[in-house]
Scaffold this motif. Sequence first.
Motif, PDB file in Angstrom:
ATOM      1  N   THR A  66     -15.816 -26.481 -20.900  1.00 24.26           N
ATOM      2  CA  THR A  66     -16.066 -25.413 -21.854  1.00 24.26           C
ATOM      3  C   THR A  66     -15.924 -24.093 -21.119  1.00 24.26           C
ATOM      4  O   THR A  66     -16.515 -23.902 -20.070  1.00 24.26           O
ATOM      5  CB  THR A  66     -17.492 -25.546 -22.412  1.00 24.26           C
ATOM      6  N   ARG A  70     -16.632 -17.708 -26.650  1.00 20.46           N
ATOM      7  CA  ARG A  70     -17.017 -18.464 -27.846  1.00 20.46           C
ATOM      8  C   ARG A  70     -15.828 -18.530 -28.802  1.00 20.46           C
ATOM      9  O   ARG A  70     -15.245 -17.524 -29.157  1.00 20.46           O
ATOM     10  CB  ARG A  70     -18.195 -17.770 -28.530  1.00 20.46           C
ATOM     11  N   GLN A  78     -25.084 -21.839 -31.875  1.00 21.81           N
ATOM     12  CA  GLN A  78     -24.594 -23.147 -31.436  1.00 21.81           C
ATOM     13  C   GLN A  78     -23.826 -23.025 -30.122  1.00 21.81           C
ATOM     14  O   GLN A  78     -23.937 -23.876 -29.244  1.00 21.81           O
ATOM     15  CB  GLN A  78     -23.707 -23.769 -32.508  1.00 21.81           C
ATOM     16  N   TRP A  79     -23.054 -21.973 -29.973  1.00 23.33           N
ATOM     17  CA  TRP A  79     -22.253 -21.784 -28.762  1.00 23.33           C
ATOM     18  C   TRP A  79     -23.144 -21.612 -27.531  1.00 23.33           C
ATOM     19  O   TRP A  79     -22.855 -22.149 -26.473  1.00 23.33           O
ATOM     20  CB  TRP A  79     -21.338 -20.582 -28.928  1.00 23.33           C
ATOM     21  N   VAL A  82     -24.163 -24.993 -26.339  1.00 23.84           N
ATOM     22  CA  VAL A  82     -23.034 -25.704 -25.707  1.00 23.84           C
ATOM     23  C   VAL A  82     -22.825 -25.178 -24.288  1.00 23.84           C
ATOM     24  O   VAL A  82     -22.669 -25.950 -23.345  1.00 23.84           O
ATOM     25  CB  VAL A  82     -21.750 -25.533 -26.553  1.00 23.84           C
ATOM     26  N   ARG A  83     -22.829 -23.868 -24.122  1.00 27.63           N
ATOM     27  CA  ARG A  83     -22.637 -23.279 -22.788  1.00 27.63           C
ATOM     28  C   ARG A  83     -23.769 -23.659 -21.845  1.00 27.63           C
ATOM     29  O   ARG A  83     -23.535 -23.939 -20.678  1.00 27.63           O
ATOM     30  CB  ARG A  83     -22.534 -21.764 -22.885  1.00 27.63           C
ATOM     31  N   ARG A  85     -25.529 -26.385 -21.897  1.00 26.78           N
ATOM     32  CA  ARG A  85     -25.330 -27.785 -21.495  1.00 26.78           C
ATOM     33  C   ARG A  85     -24.220 -27.889 -20.447  1.00 26.78           C
ATOM     34  O   ARG A  85     -24.337 -28.620 -19.477  1.00 26.78           O
ATOM     35  CB  ARG A  85     -24.999 -28.652 -22.703  1.00 26.78           C
ATOM     36  N   SER A  86     -23.124 -27.169 -20.642  1.00 30.30           N
ATOM     37  CA  SER A  86     -21.997 -27.280 -19.706  1.00 30.30           C
ATOM     38  C   SER A  86     -22.333 -26.656 -18.358  1.00 30.30           C
ATOM     39  O   SER A  86     -21.813 -27.066 -17.341  1.00 30.30           O
ATOM     40  CB  SER A  86     -20.731 -26.643 -20.294  1.00 30.30           C
TER      41      SER A  86
END
Length: 89
Positions: A66, A70, A78-79, A82-83, A85-86
């Motif tokens: 990722t 965004r 949501q983004w 995600v960031r 987590r990555s």
Amino acid sequence: MSANSTNQSSPRQAGVLLRKRLEESGWSYDDGRGGLPAGGLVFYKCYPYTTLVGAAELGFDQERPTYKRRPARAPTAQWRAVRARSATG
């Protein structure tokens, strides 16, 4: 240097300042096109995404990492998840 650091109207000029200070301290910039430098203090600009994707041992042959921007279709809340987590994964 930061992404889009060539945009001189951006307030985010830390990369430009870093380069200036490195050069004032005796470092020189090399774009890498001429092969390895003969010596001295040399710095390069690195593109992490390109480096990550090009390194098979990092495991991105099935799924790309990722990146920091965004996608327009992704809601900001949501983004961020995600960031996060990555960055830890």
